[in-house]
Design a protein around this motif. Sequence first.
Motif, PDB file in Angstrom:
ATOM      1  N   VAL A  73       0.856  -1.186   0.000  1.00 44.97           N
ATOM      2  CA  VAL A  73       0.000   0.000   0.000  1.00 44.97           C
ATOM      3  C   VAL A  73       0.892   1.236   0.000  1.00 44.97           C
ATOM      4  CG1 VAL A  73      -1.769   1.305   1.233  1.00 44.97           C
ATOM      5  CG2 VAL A  73      -1.826  -1.197   1.249  1.00 44.97           C
ATOM      6  N   GLU A  74       0.696   2.096  -0.992  1.00 48.33           N
ATOM      7  CA  GLU A  74       1.514   3.295  -1.109  1.00 48.33           C
ATOM      8  C   GLU A  74       0.786   4.511  -0.518  1.00 48.33           C
ATOM      9  OE1 GLU A  74       4.498   2.967  -1.927  1.00 48.33           O
ATOM     10  OE2 GLU A  74       4.583   1.112  -3.085  1.00 48.33           O
ATOM     11  N   PHE A  75       1.554   5.525  -0.196  1.00 47.34           N
ATOM     12  CA  PHE A  75       1.033   6.786   0.332  1.00 47.34           C
ATOM     13  C   PHE A  75      -0.117   7.327  -0.521  1.00 47.34           C
ATOM     14  CE2 PHE A  75       1.330  11.481   0.787  1.00 47.34           C
ATOM     15  CZ  PHE A  75       1.288  11.612   2.157  1.00 47.34           C
ATOM     16  N   GLY A  76       0.085   7.323  -1.821  1.00 51.72           N
ATOM     17  CA  GLY A  76      -0.906   7.890  -2.730  1.00 51.72           C
ATOM     18  C   GLY A  76      -2.153   7.040  -2.886  1.00 51.72           C
ATOM     19  N   ASP A  77      -2.146   5.830  -2.333  1.00 53.67           N
ATOM     20  CA  ASP A  77      -3.348   4.977  -2.344  1.00 53.67           C
ATOM     21  C   ASP A  77      -4.306   5.360  -1.217  1.00 53.67           C
ATOM     22  OD1 ASP A  77      -2.305   3.379  -4.439  1.00 53.67           O
ATOM     23  OD2 ASP A  77      -1.251   2.079  -3.020  1.00 53.67           O
ATOM     24  N   CYS A  78      -3.837   6.225  -0.327  1.00 54.29           N
ATOM     25  CA  CYS A  78      -4.615   6.537   0.873  1.00 54.29           C
ATOM     26  C   CYS A  78      -5.201   7.948   0.777  1.00 54.29           C
ATOM     27  CB  CYS A  78      -3.730   6.420   2.114  1.00 54.29           C
ATOM     28  SG  CYS A  78      -3.082   4.736   2.311  1.00 54.29           S
ATOM     29  N   ASP A  79      -6.253   8.174   1.538  1.00 56.10           N
ATOM     30  CA  ASP A  79      -6.980   9.442   1.485  1.00 56.10           C
ATOM     31  C   ASP A  79      -6.711  10.248   2.754  1.00 56.10           C
ATOM     32  OD1 ASP A  79      -8.686   8.542   3.568  1.00 56.10           O
ATOM     33  OD2 ASP A  79     -10.114   7.699   2.156  1.00 56.10           O
ATOM     34  N   PRO A  80      -7.328  11.420   2.881  1.00 59.69           N
ATOM     35  CA  PRO A  80      -7.012  12.271   4.032  1.00 59.69           C
ATOM     36  C   PRO A  80      -7.310  11.640   5.393  1.00 59.69           C
ATOM     37  CG  PRO A  80      -8.016  13.606   2.321  1.00 59.69           C
ATOM     38  CD  PRO A  80      -8.133  12.176   1.877  1.00 59.69           C
ATOM     39  N   SER A  81      -8.083  10.566   5.435  1.00 57.67           N
ATOM     40  CA  SER A  81      -8.276   9.914   6.732  1.00 57.67           C
ATOM     41  C   SER A  81      -7.127   8.938   7.009  1.00 57.67           C
ATOM     42  CB  SER A  81      -9.641   9.215   6.788  1.00 57.67           C
ATOM     43  OG  SER A  81      -9.722   8.220   5.821  1.00 57.67           O
ATOM     44  N   GLY A  82      -6.171   8.835   6.078  1.00 53.31           N
ATOM     45  CA  GLY A  82      -4.963   8.055   6.330  1.00 53.31           C
ATOM     46  C   GLY A  82      -5.078   6.591   5.958  1.00 53.31           C
ATOM     47  N   ILE A  83      -6.239   6.187   5.456  1.00 52.28           N
ATOM     48  CA  ILE A  83      -6.429   4.778   5.089  1.00 52.28           C
ATOM     49  C   ILE A  83      -6.684   4.658   3.592  1.00 52.28           C
ATOM     50  CG2 ILE A  83      -7.276   4.212   7.395  1.00 52.28           C
ATOM     51  CD1 ILE A  83     -10.116   4.206   6.251  1.00 52.28           C
ATOM     52  N   VAL A  84      -6.603   3.422   3.090  1.00 50.28           N
ATOM     53  CA  VAL A  84      -6.778   3.200   1.652  1.00 50.28           C
ATOM     54  C   VAL A  84      -8.120   3.777   1.188  1.00 50.28           C
ATOM     55  CG1 VAL A  84      -7.190   1.426  -0.102  1.00 50.28           C
ATOM     56  CG2 VAL A  84      -5.329   1.146   1.547  1.00 50.28           C
ATOM     57  N   PHE A  85      -8.078   4.564   0.136  1.00 52.21           N
ATOM     58  CA  PHE A  85      -9.308   5.065  -0.492  1.00 52.21           C
ATOM     59  C   PHE A  85      -9.962   3.859  -1.166  1.00 52.21           C
ATOM     60  CE2 PHE A  85     -11.259   7.495  -4.196  1.00 52.21           C
ATOM     61  CZ  PHE A  85     -12.271   8.056  -3.444  1.00 52.21           C
ATOM     62  N   HIS A  86     -11.197   3.521  -0.741  1.00 54.09           N
ATOM     63  CA  HIS A  86     -11.719   2.190  -1.078  1.00 54.09           C
ATOM     64  C   HIS A  86     -11.802   1.865  -2.572  1.00 54.09           C
ATOM     65  CE1 HIS A  86     -15.680   4.289  -1.209  1.00 54.09           C
ATOM     66  NE2 HIS A  86     -15.980   3.361  -2.066  1.00 54.09           N
ATOM     67  N   PRO A  87     -11.979   2.830  -3.486  1.00 51.30           N
ATOM     68  CA  PRO A  87     -11.965   2.412  -4.900  1.00 51.30           C
ATOM     69  C   PRO A  87     -10.676   1.697  -5.313  1.00 51.30           C
ATOM     70  CG  PRO A  87     -12.971   4.578  -4.703  1.00 51.30           C
ATOM     71  CD  PRO A  87     -12.379   4.236  -3.340  1.00 51.30           C
ATOM     72  N   ASN A  88      -9.587   1.978  -4.620  1.00 55.62           N
ATOM     73  CA  ASN A  88      -8.344   1.271  -4.962  1.00 55.62           C
ATOM     74  C   ASN A  88      -8.447  -0.236  -4.723  1.00 55.62           C
ATOM     75  OD1 ASN A  88      -6.753   3.503  -5.832  1.00 55.62           O
ATOM     76  ND2 ASN A  88      -6.544   4.143  -3.707  1.00 55.62           N
ATOM     77  N   PHE A  89      -9.274  -0.642  -3.768  1.00 54.37           N
ATOM     78  CA  PHE A  89      -9.457  -2.090  -3.578  1.00 54.37           C
ATOM     79  C   PHE A  89      -9.984  -2.732  -4.869  1.00 54.37           C
ATOM     80  CE2 PHE A  89     -10.018  -0.982   1.093  1.00 54.37           C
ATOM     81  CZ  PHE A  89      -8.831  -1.578   1.504  1.00 54.37           C
ATOM     82  N   PHE A  90     -10.846  -2.012  -5.579  1.00 48.79           N
ATOM     83  CA  PHE A  90     -11.396  -2.576  -6.822  1.00 48.79           C
ATOM     84  C   PHE A  90     -10.345  -2.637  -7.925  1.00 48.79           C
ATOM     85  CE2 PHE A  90     -15.074  -1.283  -4.376  1.00 48.79           C
ATOM     86  CZ  PHE A  90     -15.853  -2.422  -4.468  1.00 48.79           C
ATOM     87  N   SER A  91      -9.408  -1.703  -7.914  1.00 46.75           N
ATOM     88  CA  SER A  91      -8.291  -1.807  -8.865  1.00 46.75           C
ATOM     89  C   SER A  91      -7.466  -3.055  -8.569  1.00 46.75           C
ATOM     90  CB  SER A  91      -7.384  -0.579  -8.772  1.00 46.75           C
ATOM     91  OG  SER A  91      -8.089   0.601  -9.103  1.00 46.75           O
ATOM     92  N   TRP A  92      -7.267  -3.335  -7.294  1.00 48.49           N
ATOM     93  CA  TRP A  92      -6.459  -4.507  -6.929  1.00 48.49           C
ATOM     94  C   TRP A  92      -7.219  -5.802  -7.203  1.00 48.49           C
ATOM     95  CZ3 TRP A  92      -5.247  -1.495  -1.818  1.00 48.49           C
ATOM     96  CH2 TRP A  92      -4.304  -0.511  -2.089  1.00 48.49           C
ATOM     97  N   PHE A  93      -8.525  -5.828  -6.958  1.00 51.59           N
ATOM     98  CA  PHE A  93      -9.315  -7.012  -7.327  1.00 51.59           C
ATOM     99  C   PHE A  93      -9.218  -7.251  -8.834  1.00 51.59           C
ATOM    100  CE2 PHE A  93     -12.436  -5.785  -3.687  1.00 51.59           C
ATOM    101  CZ  PHE A  93     -11.786  -6.596  -2.768  1.00 51.59           C
ATOM    102  N   ASP A  94      -9.287  -6.159  -9.590  1.00 51.90           N
ATOM    103  CA  ASP A  94      -9.253  -6.297 -11.042  1.00 51.90           C
ATOM    104  C   ASP A  94      -7.906  -6.844 -11.516  1.00 51.90           C
ATOM    105  OD1 ASP A  94     -11.006  -5.541 -13.461  1.00 51.90           O
ATOM    106  OD2 ASP A  94      -9.029  -4.780 -14.020  1.00 51.90           O
ATOM    107  N   ALA A  95      -6.836  -6.337 -10.925  1.00 54.85           N
ATOM    108  CA  ALA A  95      -5.506  -6.854 -11.267  1.00 54.85           C
ATOM    109  C   ALA A  95      -5.422  -8.334 -10.893  1.00 54.85           C
ATOM    110  CB  ALA A  95      -4.422  -6.051 -10.556  1.00 54.85           C
ATOM    111  N   ALA A  96      -5.944  -8.684  -9.707  1.00 55.06           N
ATOM    112  CA  ALA A  96      -5.892 -10.081  -9.250  1.00 55.06           C
ATOM    113  C   ALA A  96      -6.665 -10.980 -10.197  1.00 55.06           C
ATOM    114  CB  ALA A  96      -6.451 -10.186  -7.827  1.00 55.06           C
ATOM    115  N   SER A  97      -7.809 -10.497 -10.687  1.00 60.07           N
ATOM    116  CA  SER A  97      -8.626 -11.306 -11.601  1.00 60.07           C
ATOM    117  C   SER A  97      -7.845 -11.626 -12.868  1.00 60.07           C
ATOM    118  CB  SER A  97      -9.913 -10.540 -11.951  1.00 60.07           C
ATOM    119  OG  SER A  97     -10.677 -11.267 -12.880  1.00 60.07           O
TER     120      SER A  97
END
Lengths: 148, 148, 148, 148
Positions: A9-33
């Motif tokens: 998880v990179e800095f730029g994957d996260c939002d101002p609350s400091g955690i992963v911005f959830h749309p990025n999870f869908f990018s990772w699911f898509d890559a995994a698929s």
Amino acid sequence: MKHVLKITVEFGDCDPSGIVFHPNFFSWFDAASLHFFRDSGIPSWRETLLTHGILGTPIVSTRCDFRAPARYGDQIEVHTCVSEWRERRFTQHHQIVKGDTLIAEAFHVRVFAGPHPDDPERIRAVPIPAAFREMCDRKYPPQQQASG
Amino acid sequence: MKHVLKITVEFGDCDPSGIVFHPNFFSWFDAASLHFFRDSGIPSWRETLLTHGILGTPIVSTRCDFRAPARYGDQIEVHTCVSEWRERRFTQHHQIVKGDTLIAEAFHVRVFAGPHPDDPERIRAVPIPAAFREMCDRKYPPQQQASG
Amino acid sequence: MKHVLKITVEFGDCDPSGIVFHPNFFSWFDAASLHFFRDSGIPSWRETLLTHGILGTPIVSTRCDFRAPARYGDQIEVHTCVSEWRERRFTQHHQIVKGDTLIAEAFHVRVFAGPHPDDPERIRAVPIPAAFREMCDRKYPPQQQASG
Amino acid sequence: MKHVLKITVEFGDCDPSGIVFHPNFFSWFDAASLHFFRDSGIPSWRETLLTHGILGTPIVSTRCDFRAPARYGDQIEVHTCVSEWRERRFTQHHQIVKGDTLIAEAFHVRVFAGPHPDDPERIRAVPIPAAFREMCDRKYPPQQQASG
């Protein structure tokens, strides 16, 4: 026996609350698929377009639960298997884990699709080639999952 | 009577198949969710953190159907309402449309969350302030939806 | 002697022309910049904020040349070094390569920054701690570069 | 007399430091570049591919200065003009402003490109059609800029 994709998880994957911005999870699911099919031995979509009229596996629907946050610097993994095959659609089950912690879990329904014969701008679902299904099942046996 | 967020699909929002890369839909749903609260009159999370101990409305789960593709240059809209309020969680219903065509539809379960009293690194769901719910309901009356 | 970050180009990183959407290169440079410091032994910004009043290394300017396209499935590497240290700013040199092919090359000017003493909302550049510079130089000796 | 693209900075555009993650500026410059041509009256690249063998204006290099941060909720504008035309390349000048504050400024060198005659997988720069240049110049007169 599941496909594993490792991600930092990179800095730029996260939002101002400091955690992963959830749309990025869908990018990772898509890559995994996509890696799931490649690592099962199925050729690239560029080839299957010529051999099978298949240009990819577009997503039809998803259900996803977000269980725990991930932060930058975290090493996470996407664990992927097929939970159901049907004639023209299939369900992929993804779990994102950080060590023993489940971060997110999703069921994605996808189709194998090719160009529509009447209109090259459109696409349509095609029957899933038996050979492709067998290649996946041999490498990553399908696992029935309680899907929520 | 729904909240409407207008979006232009840009070239960089699309993938090599020429259509919107689906994780971007979740970015647009997320923006629509935030604008829904702001346009209902609820103050910024920076303020509500001080007044109500609320730092935002993190997503808990989603169900989403992808019905039709969108391409760059398309003018689309995200239509948002609340389909259910419960004590500590609520469901937002989003539809992305292009003219009369339904592009994608999602039900997002979210909570109002604040810092955990025992550990500032963690967050927890808090009861939804009645005043906030009323502000939303006055501006955008909740609409029950068949949720799939 | 340079820092190397390995990346797989994913389908969703590419645009309708089939090649990497160029803003993604800047995400990868940014990740490489952060890994460079971590792998040099410099503690996380969460720690340095407490010990040195430093919250990160925001970018001030960039020059970047795009030499060759990258496509999904490509295995690429970001090679990073420092090309110049000054009192309050430094230049990082990044090259993205695919095998022997140079894909993109950038010079990023950055500062070490901390909260402004008069206004916690603002930040300001601080002198670069000598110890941090030495840690970087020991691990990844600075390399002067013709910078365009 | 410059092209103006209005943008609302969204929560997900920002990183854990609370400000815009800088690669997003390049997405907005890219959108502004495309809208500049469309709003000058130049047909879509889908059409120009058939009429002029032109498939777009890929970026060759950029120089960008980041002057001030932007935060979510900010209304910003991208102001775009052409600062130089040459036979086979041109420079677009972009300024991102928030009210009177300059947030970021970039000079992007781009080419008009089409498929390479010897290899359809590759592209090459083509001479800029005089008619296209005139359409741009009529709508948005080129402005020489001190380019740093």
